[in-house]
Design a protein around this motif. Structure first.
Motif, PDB file in Angstrom:
ATOM      1  N   GLY A  14       0.774  -1.252   0.000  1.00  0.00           N
ATOM      2  CA  GLY A  14       0.000   0.000   0.000  1.00  0.00           C
ATOM      3  C   GLY A  14       0.803   1.298   0.000  1.00  0.00           C
ATOM      4  O   GLY A  14       0.230   2.363  -0.220  1.00  0.00           O
ATOM      5  N   ALA A  15       2.122   1.232   0.252  1.00  0.00           N
ATOM      6  CA  ALA A  15       2.897   2.484   0.332  1.00  0.00           C
ATOM      7  C   ALA A  15       3.030   3.142  -1.046  1.00  0.00           C
ATOM      8  O   ALA A  15       2.807   4.350  -1.187  1.00  0.00           O
ATOM      9  CB  ALA A  15       4.279   2.209   0.933  1.00  0.00           C
ATOM     10  N   PHE A  74      15.206  -4.763  -3.717  1.00  0.00           N
ATOM     11  CA  PHE A  74      16.653  -4.967  -3.876  1.00  0.00           C
ATOM     12  C   PHE A  74      17.239  -3.966  -4.872  1.00  0.00           C
ATOM     13  O   PHE A  74      17.987  -4.330  -5.779  1.00  0.00           O
ATOM     14  CB  PHE A  74      16.960  -6.411  -4.269  1.00  0.00           C
ATOM     15  CG  PHE A  74      16.402  -7.400  -3.285  1.00  0.00           C
ATOM     16  CD1 PHE A  74      16.754  -7.333  -1.936  1.00  0.00           C
ATOM     17  CD2 PHE A  74      15.491  -8.380  -3.680  1.00  0.00           C
ATOM     18  CE1 PHE A  74      16.219  -8.211  -1.002  1.00  0.00           C
ATOM     19  CE2 PHE A  74      14.954  -9.259  -2.754  1.00  0.00           C
ATOM     20  CZ  PHE A  74      15.314  -9.183  -1.411  1.00  0.00           C
ATOM     21  N   GLY A  75      16.873  -2.709  -4.687  1.00  0.00           N
ATOM     22  CA  GLY A  75      17.445  -1.629  -5.489  1.00  0.00           C
ATOM     23  C   GLY A  75      16.913  -1.529  -6.901  1.00  0.00           C
ATOM     24  O   GLY A  75      17.471  -0.789  -7.720  1.00  0.00           O
TER      25      GLY A  75
HETATM   26  C1  LIG Z   1      11.416  -8.547  -2.247  1.00  0.00           C
HETATM   27  C2  LIG Z   1      11.574  -7.247  -1.491  1.00  0.00           C
HETATM   28  C3  LIG Z   1      12.753  -6.550  -1.608  1.00  0.00           C
HETATM   29  C4  LIG Z   1      12.924  -5.333  -0.940  1.00  0.00           C
HETATM   30  N1  LIG Z   1      14.095  -4.634  -1.092  1.00  0.00           N
HETATM   31  C5  LIG Z   1      14.273  -3.454  -0.449  1.00  0.00           C
HETATM   32  C6  LIG Z   1      15.476  -2.709  -0.618  1.00  0.00           C
HETATM   33  O1  LIG Z   1      16.373  -3.065  -1.372  1.00  0.00           O
HETATM   34  N2  LIG Z   1      15.602  -1.539   0.072  1.00  0.00           N
HETATM   35  C7  LIG Z   1      14.611  -1.067   0.917  1.00  0.00           C
HETATM   36  O2  LIG Z   1      14.793  -0.013   1.533  1.00  0.00           O
HETATM   37  N3  LIG Z   1      13.446  -1.745   1.074  1.00  0.00           N
HETATM   38  C8  LIG Z   1      13.256  -2.912   0.407  1.00  0.00           C
HETATM   39  N4  LIG Z   1      12.064  -3.605   0.539  1.00  0.00           N
HETATM   40  C9  LIG Z   1      10.968  -2.976   1.307  1.00  0.00           C
HETATM   41  C10 LIG Z   1       9.972  -2.260   0.377  1.00  0.00           C
HETATM   42  O3  LIG Z   1      10.622  -1.491  -0.610  1.00  0.00           O
HETATM   43  C11 LIG Z   1       9.098  -1.299   1.196  1.00  0.00           C
HETATM   44  O4  LIG Z   1       8.448  -1.995   2.230  1.00  0.00           O
HETATM   45  C12 LIG Z   1       8.072  -0.589   0.311  1.00  0.00           C
HETATM   46  O5  LIG Z   1       7.600   0.543   0.998  1.00  0.00           O
HETATM   47  C13 LIG Z   1       6.902  -1.499  -0.045  1.00  0.00           C
HETATM   48  O6  LIG Z   1       6.025  -0.809  -0.902  1.00  0.00           O
HETATM   49  P1  LIG Z   1       4.507  -1.279  -1.063  1.00  0.00           P
HETATM   50  O7  LIG Z   1       3.849  -1.017   0.275  1.00  0.00           O
HETATM   51  O8  LIG Z   1       3.981  -0.397  -2.124  1.00  0.00           O
HETATM   52  O9  LIG Z   1       4.515  -2.721  -1.429  1.00  0.00           O
HETATM   53  C14 LIG Z   1      11.883  -4.822  -0.117  1.00  0.00           C
HETATM   54  C15 LIG Z   1      10.683  -5.563   0.005  1.00  0.00           C
HETATM   55  C16 LIG Z   1      10.531  -6.752  -0.669  1.00  0.00           C
HETATM   56  C17 LIG Z   1       9.230  -7.527  -0.533  1.00  0.00           C
END
Ligand SMILES: Cc1cc2nc3c(=O)[nH]c(=O)nc-3n(C[C@H](O)[C@H](O)[C@H](O)COP(=O)(O)O)c2cc1C
Length: 191
Positions: A14-15, A74-75
């Motif tokens: 949701g972010a 993962f970037g």
């Molecule tokens: C597979 C995976 C890889 C991620 N890699 C990173 C990362 O490299 N760096 C980071 O700061 N957060 C990372 N995160 C956290 C997400 O970027 C973060 O929770 C984001 O706000 C999720 O967005 P969403 O709520 O729209 O799904 C990762 C999450 C997942 C599931």
């Protein structure tokens, strides 16, 4: 005349969707511009509710501009969004997206966890398609004051669990990016 801007995003928690909503608000602050919120199909089985329709290639082809958002994985951009671009060769061959304005946005859990590389990863296919990729100019005051997300490369959010939702600066920067996208698209449509 109506100018249709697609706000395309993938969001598991949701972010990124929250940022997409602010970008859409910025788009709709411009008269004659309409924001179409769209998402992509997930790969992994998930019971997460889809909040917006799944984009079609026809919609992508016929839009007047595009904002695209992904969480940092993962970037990099998340695979479901990359998968969409991997299906766009027919649009690339026909030059359907050339000269359409575009911008990107992202969300990560940590401040230095790869927002800028993820924004750039999303810009790459847009450049290949000949789109006019734009960021956020430093004339927007919140770019100087933000203590969380918001970059010249695109809107962003640091989804720190201690914080509740988007900061005011993150929200304003996302709105301004949407407004800039829509204003540019409208000028191009009128040309
Ligand atoms: C597979 C995976 C890889 C991620 N890699 C990173 C990362 O490299 N760096 C980071 O700061 N957060 C990372 N995160 C956290 C997400 O970027 C973060 O929770 C984001 O706000 C999720 O967005 P969403 O709520 O729209 O799904 C990762 C999450 C997942 C599931």
């Amino acid at each position: 005349m109506s100018c249709k801007l697609i706000v395309l995003y993938y969001s598991r928690h949701g972010a990124t969707r929250a940022l997409a909503r602010q970008i859409a608000r910025g788009i709709e602050s411009v008269p004659q511009c309409e924001a179409l919120l769209r998402t992509v199909e997930d790969f992994s089985p998930s019971d997460a509710k889809l909040h917006d329709p799944i984009i079609t290639l026809e919609e992508l082809k016929s839009c007047n501009g595009l904002a695209m958002g992904s969480p940092v994985w993962f970037g990099n951009m998340a695979a479901p969004l990359k998968h969409l671009w991997d299906q766009t060769s027919p649009l690339w061959l026909a030059g359907d997206l050339i000269d359409k304005p575009a911008c990107v946005f992202t969300s990560s859990s940590s401040m230095h966890g790869g927002q800028e590389t993820t924004l750039q990863s999303m810009q790459l296919p847009l450049f290949h398609h000949g789109m006019l990729v734009m960021g956020i100019p430093y004339s927007i005051p919140e770019l100087h004051t933000t203590k969380a997300g918001g970059t010249p490369y695109g809107a962003s959010h640091v989804a720190d669990s201690a914080l509740q939702g988007l900061s005011q600066d993150e929200s304003e920067l996302a709105k301004q990016l949407g407004k800039r996208l829509a204003t540019t698209a409208l000028k191009l449509v009128k040309e």
